[in-house]
Design an enzyme around this catalytic site. Structure first.
Site, PDB file in Angstrom:
ATOM      1  N   LYS A 149     110.336  49.604  82.770  1.00 40.79           N
ATOM      2  CA  LYS A 149     110.682  48.724  81.638  1.00 40.79           C
ATOM      3  C   LYS A 149     109.665  48.750  80.489  1.00 40.79           C
ATOM      4  O   LYS A 149     109.793  49.587  79.613  1.00 40.79           O
ATOM      5  CB  LYS A 149     110.933  47.298  82.141  1.00 40.79           C
ATOM      6  CG  LYS A 149     112.203  47.165  83.015  1.00 40.79           C
ATOM      7  CD  LYS A 149     113.422  46.858  82.223  1.00 40.79           C
ATOM      8  CE  LYS A 149     114.736  46.901  82.969  1.00 40.79           C
ATOM      9  NZ  LYS A 149     114.863  46.489  84.317  1.00 40.79           N
ATOM     10  N   ASP A 184     108.233  44.822  93.374  1.00 43.29           N
ATOM     11  CA  ASP A 184     108.936  45.493  92.292  1.00 43.29           C
ATOM     12  C   ASP A 184     108.599  44.731  91.006  1.00 43.29           C
ATOM     13  O   ASP A 184     109.170  43.678  90.728  1.00 43.29           O
ATOM     14  CB  ASP A 184     110.439  45.480  92.582  1.00 43.29           C
ATOM     15  CG  ASP A 184     111.262  46.113  91.473  1.00 43.29           C
ATOM     16  OD1 ASP A 184     110.676  46.427  90.411  1.00 43.29           O
ATOM     17  OD2 ASP A 184     112.487  46.277  91.647  1.00 43.29           O
ATOM     18  N   TYR A 206     127.834  48.524  82.613  1.00 44.10           N
ATOM     19  CA  TYR A 206     128.271  47.206  83.102  1.00 44.10           C
ATOM     20  C   TYR A 206     129.459  46.663  82.323  1.00 44.10           C
ATOM     21  O   TYR A 206     129.472  45.501  81.949  1.00 44.10           O
ATOM     22  CB  TYR A 206     127.118  46.195  82.989  1.00 44.10           C
ATOM     23  CG  TYR A 206     125.850  46.611  83.678  1.00 44.10           C
ATOM     24  CD1 TYR A 206     125.818  46.809  85.055  1.00 44.10           C
ATOM     25  CD2 TYR A 206     124.672  46.807  82.954  1.00 44.10           C
ATOM     26  CE1 TYR A 206     124.645  47.190  85.697  1.00 44.10           C
ATOM     27  CE2 TYR A 206     123.498  47.181  83.591  1.00 44.10           C
ATOM     28  CZ  TYR A 206     123.493  47.374  84.955  1.00 44.10           C
ATOM     29  OH  TYR A 206     122.340  47.747  85.574  1.00 44.10           O
TER      30      TYR A 206
END
Ligand SMILES: *Cc1c(COP(=O)(O)O)cnc(C)c1O
Length: 441
Positions: free
Chosen positions: A286, A257, A35
């Site tokens: 995660k 999700d 990013y």
């Protein structure tokens, strides 16, 4: 509950690295950062080691970690119990292919995840990243209808503000702008994008959209309670109950999700528990391994799995990542679940929640601040306009904390084990860095 071994203590700290490590300058010419506009990106900080909620930089500085490495390290870094489980597994067998070979860590983990999740969410498909877990969920949903002989249901209903990953299938169900739908137009699947039904009027609008599109829809996909990487936007549990009702009304699958929300982040073990809603498919990643190794899971309810249970080989789910069910990662995940069983993580999340409210509430009064909000162990300060992120990040680092602003927000998602002093220091540093920003020329 699994016994904690006597070796379950913090190991001694190794010596710090050189202040200006040579590998940093040499490798920086060869690493492509996430990013980042590489031309303008601030150089990454060299980290020598971690422990608990602390990041120790190679130059000797020490940062209090406010985001637990994209909220993965829920027990803090280097938890001795996870480290020990991973070491033991590494000695025994780091990995074998999951096609045709079975091992205890993955089979035990599948059973434990099924027991933790509500209802008959009981069939676990392992992958190695969140995006791939969502891709598998999408594949399951589409093929569910094909296997049942229903044609034409190849789209999903997804929401504005959503984030479900960076791969092509997942970008297509992200927020249209953030997911770069225009940039990749023609290369992305086109789905139906809607607003979350935040009230009964919104439910009416969504019902109209579903009436028009349900013949081509396989499933509704949503991040329950929090749209995370899309901007840390919260919604209440009633929204999820509306989605369950609408999915049932129109005969659609409902995918949660929970890659961000899973494992205590919202204050409940899973957001679906808090909402009292059983989705048809759940994705997890995660914090699954407590921030140690990459692992993800797509968990399906019995009726979803049953649509694949057939004498026809064409009805099989044709997916199988090379590192599927990696034994090392599964051992780490089992150790992480041990810690959820024997340590009061949800109480810790509740305490963090109170302290985040106390600590971030005063930000509301600061110039340029639009909103401060807290849900579970997630604290968010939102600005009117996108700040100079680089300058803000610099001020935060100067104040001894690691927090990564993005878009119009700064957020805190600390380890659930963070000490009260560290948390107070974190929120204080955020307040201070924001008010100092107001004084910047
Ligand atoms: C992080 C995230 C993903 C993507 O996971 P990766 O491991 O980065 O591919 C998907 N969905 C949600 C809600 C996430 O927070």
């Amino acid at each position: 509950m699994r016994p904690c071994s006597p070796a379950c203590e913090w190991p001694p700290m190794p010596k710090p690295e050189a202040p200006d490590p040579e590998w940093l300058a040499r490798g920086a010419a060869h690493v492509w950062l996430p990013y980042s506009q590489m031309k303008r990106a601030a150089p990454a900080l060299a980290v020598a080691r971690t422990r608990g909620s602390r990041i120790y930089l190679a130059d000797g500085r020490e940062l209090i970690d406010g985001i637990a490495s994209w909220w993965t390290a829920c027990h803090g870094y280097n938890h001795p119990h996870i480290a020990q489980a991973a070491r033991a597994q590494l000695e025994l067998m780091p990995h074998v292919m999951f096609g045709g070979l079975a091992h205890e860590p993955a089979y035990t983990l599948a059973e434990r995840l099924s027991a933790l999740l509500p209802g008959d969410l009981e069939r676990v498909f392992f992958t190695e990243s969140g995006s791939v877990a969502v891709e598998v969920a999408i594949k399951m949903a589409l093929q569910y209808w094909m296997n049942r002989g229903v044609a034409g249901r190849r789209k999903l209903l997804a929401f504005r503000g959503a984030y479900h990953g960076d791969t092509f299938a997942t970008m297509a169900v992200c927020d249209p702008e953030e997911g770069m739908h225009a940039l990749f137009k023609g290369a992305l699947a086109e789905h139906v994008i809607a607003d979350l039904p935040r009230d009964t009027a919104g439910e009416g609008v969504l019902r109209g959209l579903l009436a028009a599109h349900s013949h081509e829809l396989a499933a509704i996909i949503v991040e329950p309670l929090v749209q995370g990487a899309g901007g840390m936007l919260f919604h209440d549990a009633e929204v999820l109950r509306r989605l369950r009702r609408l999915a049932d009304e129109f005969g659609l699958l409902l995918i949660f999700d929970e890659i961000f929300t899973g494992f205590g982040r919202t204050g409940a073990m899973f957001a679906c528990d808090a909402a009292g809603v059983v989705p048809d498919i759940v994705t997890l990643s995660k914090a699954l391994t407590g921030g140690t190794l990459p692992l993800a899971a797509t968990v399906a309810r019995r009726h979803v799995f049953d649509a694949f249970w057939s004498d026809d080989p064409a009805h099989a789910l044709m997916h199988g990542p090379t590192y599927m069910g990696n034994a090392l990662a599964c051992a780490a995940a089992n150790a992480s679940l041990d810690l959820f069983e024997r340590e009061p993580r949800l109480e810790q999340a509740a305490r963090i929640s109170e302290m985040l409210k106390e600590g971030l509430e005063p930000c509301r009064g600061l110039p340029g601040v639009k909103d401060a909000r807290v849900l579970g162990a997630i604290g968010v300060v939102e600005f009117e306009r996108e700040p100079d992120r680089r300058a803000l990040q610099q001020r935060l680092i100067e104040r001894g904390v690691w927090v990564r602003p993005f878009g119009r927000i700064v957020y805190l998602t600390p380890a659930l084990t963070i000490g009260e002093r560290d948390l107070t220091a974190l929120t204080g540093a955020v307040r201070d860095a924001l008010s100092a920003g107001g004084r910047d020329p």
